[in-house]
Design an enzyme around this catalytic site. Structure first.
Site, short mmCIF file in Angstrom:
data_model
loop_
_atom_site.label_atom_id
_atom_site.label_comp_id
_atom_site.label_asym_id
_atom_site.label_seq_id
_atom_site.Cartn_x
_atom_site.Cartn_y
_atom_site.Cartn_z
N CYS A 67 -3.54 0.08 6.91
CA CYS A 67 -3.62 -0.88 8.03
C CYS A 67 -4.29 -0.29 9.26
CB CYS A 67 -2.22 -1.33 8.39
SG CYS A 67 -1.12 0.06 8.64
N GLU A 125 7.44 1.77 14.78
CA GLU A 125 8.18 2.50 13.76
C GLU A 125 8.09 3.99 14.09
OE1 GLU A 125 6.62 0.70 9.95
OE2 GLU A 125 8.69 -0.06 9.96
N PRO A 151 -1.36 -13.13 9.30
CA PRO A 151 -0.87 -14.49 9.01
C PRO A 151 0.60 -14.51 8.57
CG PRO A 151 -3.03 -14.15 8.01
CD PRO A 151 -2.60 -12.83 8.55
N THR A 152 0.99 -13.57 7.68
CA THR A 152 2.40 -13.52 7.27
C THR A 152 3.27 -13.14 8.46
OG1 THR A 152 1.73 -12.85 5.06
CG2 THR A 152 4.01 -12.42 5.64
N ASN A 195 0.80 -1.23 0.00
CA ASN A 195 0.00 0.00 0.00
C ASN A 195 0.84 1.28 0.00
OD1 ASN A 195 0.82 -0.65 2.57
ND2 ASN A 195 -1.12 -0.12 3.54
N GLU A 229 4.72 -4.84 11.81
CA GLU A 229 3.64 -3.86 11.60
C GLU A 229 2.56 -4.59 10.82
OE1 GLU A 229 3.44 -1.15 13.00
OE2 GLU A 229 5.48 -0.57 13.51
P1 NDP Z 1 1.25 -9.85 3.10
O1 NDP Z 1 1.30 -10.23 4.52
O2 NDP Z 1 0.62 -10.76 2.13
O3 NDP Z 1 2.74 -9.61 2.56
C1 NDP Z 1 3.63 -8.73 3.21
C2 NDP Z 1 5.04 -8.96 2.67
O4 NDP Z 1 5.55 -10.19 3.18
C3 NDP Z 1 5.11 -9.07 1.15
O5 NDP Z 1 6.29 -8.46 0.71
C4 NDP Z 1 5.12 -10.56 0.95
O6 NDP Z 1 5.68 -10.90 -0.28
C5 NDP Z 1 5.99 -11.00 2.10
N1 NDP Z 1 5.83 -12.41 2.47
C6 NDP Z 1 4.76 -13.21 2.30
N2 NDP Z 1 5.00 -14.44 2.85
C7 NDP Z 1 6.23 -14.39 3.41
C8 NDP Z 1 7.05 -15.34 4.12
N3 NDP Z 1 6.62 -16.57 4.40
N4 NDP Z 1 8.27 -14.93 4.54
C9 NDP Z 1 8.71 -13.68 4.29
N5 NDP Z 1 7.99 -12.76 3.60
C10 NDP Z 1 6.78 -13.11 3.17
O7 NDP Z 1 0.60 -8.42 3.10
P2 NDP Z 1 0.12 -7.54 1.87
O8 NDP Z 1 1.27 -7.17 0.99
O9 NDP Z 1 -1.07 -8.21 1.29
O10 NDP Z 1 -0.31 -6.19 2.62
C11 NDP Z 1 -1.52 -6.04 3.25
C12 NDP Z 1 -1.39 -6.26 4.74
O11 NDP Z 1 -0.39 -5.44 5.29
C13 NDP Z 1 -2.65 -5.92 5.47
O12 NDP Z 1 -3.02 -6.94 6.36
C14 NDP Z 1 -2.31 -4.67 6.25
O13 NDP Z 1 -3.04 -4.51 7.41
C15 NDP Z 1 -0.86 -4.84 6.48
N6 NDP Z 1 -0.24 -3.54 6.65
C16 NDP Z 1 0.19 -3.17 7.90
C17 NDP Z 1 0.71 -1.94 8.11
C18 NDP Z 1 1.23 -1.54 9.44
O14 NDP Z 1 2.08 -0.70 9.50
N7 NDP Z 1 0.75 -2.10 10.52
C19 NDP Z 1 0.83 -0.97 7.01
C20 NDP Z 1 0.39 -1.46 5.76
C21 NDP Z 1 -0.13 -2.72 5.60
P3 NDP Z 1 4.73 -11.02 -1.58
O15 NDP Z 1 3.73 -9.93 -1.53
O16 NDP Z 1 5.69 -10.85 -2.68
O17 NDP Z 1 4.10 -12.36 -1.46
#
Ligand code: NDP
Length: 485
Positions: A285, A459, A232-233, A154, A251
């Site tokens: 988020c 952060e 979950p990630t 995002n 985060e």
């Molecule tokens: P994801 O959790 O799907 O992915 C986050 C990152 O982790 C991506 O770069 C992804 O790679 C990577 N990733 C996925 N699986 C693994 C793994 N097993 N090991 C290491 N890295 C991995 O989130 P989204 O990109 O879909 O973003 C949306 C989410 O982020 C929402 O739930 C939102 O709430 C949260 N968010 C939180 C914020 C905060 O500051 N608290 C701010 C912004 C968003 P790839 O995408 O290439 O699979």
């Protein structure tokens, strides 16, 4: 003809663009049209190795520089980002689909703020002197070493800077992996840092899906992992980091409450709810997606909300008049449309929106549901799209209990003219980043992060320094050593 968004190469390692076309191709789709605008390749094991070994080596010299010297590099990078704000904002819009009206003021500018702020702090990261009679202890604040940053889709520029700036200020190096969905902007951050004088290898970018992230997180040379992503990630990455006893910042997502009392200024409360649900088409988020409205103000609030939501200008994100853009991907659009259908099926009252907008690209109309109850799916799960749930409440005690009844704890907001109540309510809410008579402000000076499942660590602000450094304590004896034998 090559699209202007196409980067020179997929990765940025050791001060230069690097390509390895053996990696899986990742198409970059412009969300406003569905058109492919660029291609990058996922990092191969050779690319991951190159990035990690380079960053490990570069960190040693970077940490030896004075904080003033490191800070100067970061502040120069901030200046360059501000000078190029327009171009960087256009790229951010291509990467994410967010309207230029937003990206011009919220992305490179926020990244520059982080670079400037942590650049300013870098020279003052000192320890303590602790007198103990003739002896004393002194402490030093030291870098952690090699840090990995993993970003969500995002805010690709902002996330790279929010992680990179404090990491580098403390003398760490970083390998950053953007989301595969938005791979373009972090490369520009890396380029700008080099231009500003950062030694090659101090900030590197590699592309890829979760498996590249996994390879980075589990590498024994890595000392810290900072993830912005879903819960979950986060659980997977946190567990993998724990196996290597690495430091983490998580985060993660949220389902934050925004509580509006009867005495609130209606227009301000509606403004807060709009900012907390529809900015970046709801892909934020910290959004206050459970809007609890006290019964006495409910109909007035809903009427004004529907009226103002009708003023959203949905369309070409590159037109500065546009105030509402598409979902980042077709997949995300379908997920959000699925939640809207669940909201209808479970009996929530649709006030406005509720469908895909009649346009190319992945647009959904800003959607408001009223009469939402705590057990409905749309009130429990993070949707990450423009879907606001309005819930009714009677008393303060009741709303606080209901607001806290969630696994998440990222943000919370309250609108009321009664300041005693505002502080009391905020004090009782389980959330890390809170707002009174406002919503979603995120200045670099303020700590940002969640409690409960929404994350670990903070952060921004001086808090971030604690999460990118560690303290060494040194006991100094002036006299003789006494020993038992
Ligand atoms: P994801 O959790 O799907 O992915 C986050 C990152 O982790 C991506 O770069 C992804 O790679 C990577 N990733 C996925 N699986 C693994 C793994 N097993 N090991 C290491 N890295 C991995 O989130 P989204 O990109 O879909 O973003 C949306 C989410 O982020 C929402 O739930 C939102 O709430 C949260 N968010 C939180 C914020 C905060 O500051 N608290 C701010 C912004 C968003 P790839 O995408 O290439 O699979």
């Amino acid at each position: 003809m090559t699209h202007p968004a196409q980067p020179k190469a997929s990765h940025f390692i050791n001060g230069e663009y690097v390509e390895d076309t053996a990696g899986t191709p990742i198409p970059v789709i412009y969300a406003a049209t569905g058109e492919q605008i660029a291609t990058v390749h996922a990092a191969t094991p050779a690319i991951v190795e190159q990035a990690l070994s380079t960053a490990k080596e570069a960190q040693k010299e970077w940490a030896k520089m004075t904080g003033t010297e490191r800070g100067r590099v970061l502040r120069r990078a901030a200046d360059i980002m501000r000078e190029r704000n327009h171009d960087l904002s256009v790229l951010e819009t291509y990467d994410t689909g967010k309207p230029l009206q937003e990206t011009l003021v919220a992305d490179a500018t926020s990244g520059a703020d982080a670079l400037e702020y942590f650049g300013g702090l870098a020279a003052s990261l000192t320890g303590e002197h602790i007198p103990l009679g003739e002896d004393w202890v002194y402490t030093k604040r030291e870098a952690l070493g090699l840090c990995v940053g993993i970003g969500a889709w995002n805010y690709p520029t902002q996330i790279a800077c929010w992680k990179g700036a404090p990491a580098l200020a403390c003398g760490n190096s970083m390998v950053f992996k953007p989301s595969e969905t938005t791979p373009l902007c972090a490369l520009k951050v890396a380029e700008i840092l080099i231009e500003a004088g950062a030694p090659a290898g101090v900030f590197n970018v590699v592309q890829g899906m979760g498996e590249v992230g996994g390879a980075l997180v589990t590498d024994p040379r890595v000392d810290k992992v900072s993830l912005t992503g879903s819960v979950p990630t986060g659980k997977k990455v946190y567990a993998a980091a724990a196996a290597g006893m690495k430091h983490v910042t998580m985060e993660l997502g949220g389902k934050s409450p925004l509580i509006i009392f009867d005495d609130a200024d209606v227009d301000n409360a509606v403004g807060g709810a709009i900012n907390g649900n529809f900015y970046s088409s709801g892909q934020v988020c910290s959004n206050g997606t459970r809007v609890f409205v006290q019964k006495g103000i409910k109909e007035k609030f809903l009427a004004r909300l529907a009226e103002r939501t009708g003023n959203a200008i949905i369309g070409d994100p590159m037109d500065e008049a546009t105030s509402f853009g598409p979902m980042v991907t077709e997949n995300q659009m379908n997920i959000v449309l699925g939640y809207i259908e669940k909201g209808k099926a479970e009996g929530a009252r649709l006030i406005c929106g509720g469908t895909r907008a009649d346009k190319d690209g992945y647009f959904i109309e800003p959607t408001v549901f009223a009469d939402v109850t705590d057990d409905m799916t749309i009130a429990r799960e993070e949707i990450f799209g423009p879907v606001m749930s309005v819930l009714d409440f009677d008393t303060e005690e009741e709303v606080v209990a209901r607001a806290n009844d969630t696994e998440f704890g990222l943000s919370a907001g309250v609108f009321t003219k009664d300041f005693t109540r505002a502080h009391r309510v905020i004090g009782n809410l389980e959330a890390g980043s809170c707002f009174i008579n406002s919503y979603n402000d995120a200045p670099v000076e303020a700590p940002f992060g969640g409690v409960k499942a929404s994350g670990v660590g903070r952060e921004n602000s001086k808090e971030a320094i604690k999460h990118f450094s560690q303290v060494k304590s040194v006991y100094v004896r002036m006299g003789d050593v006494e020993a038992a034998f």
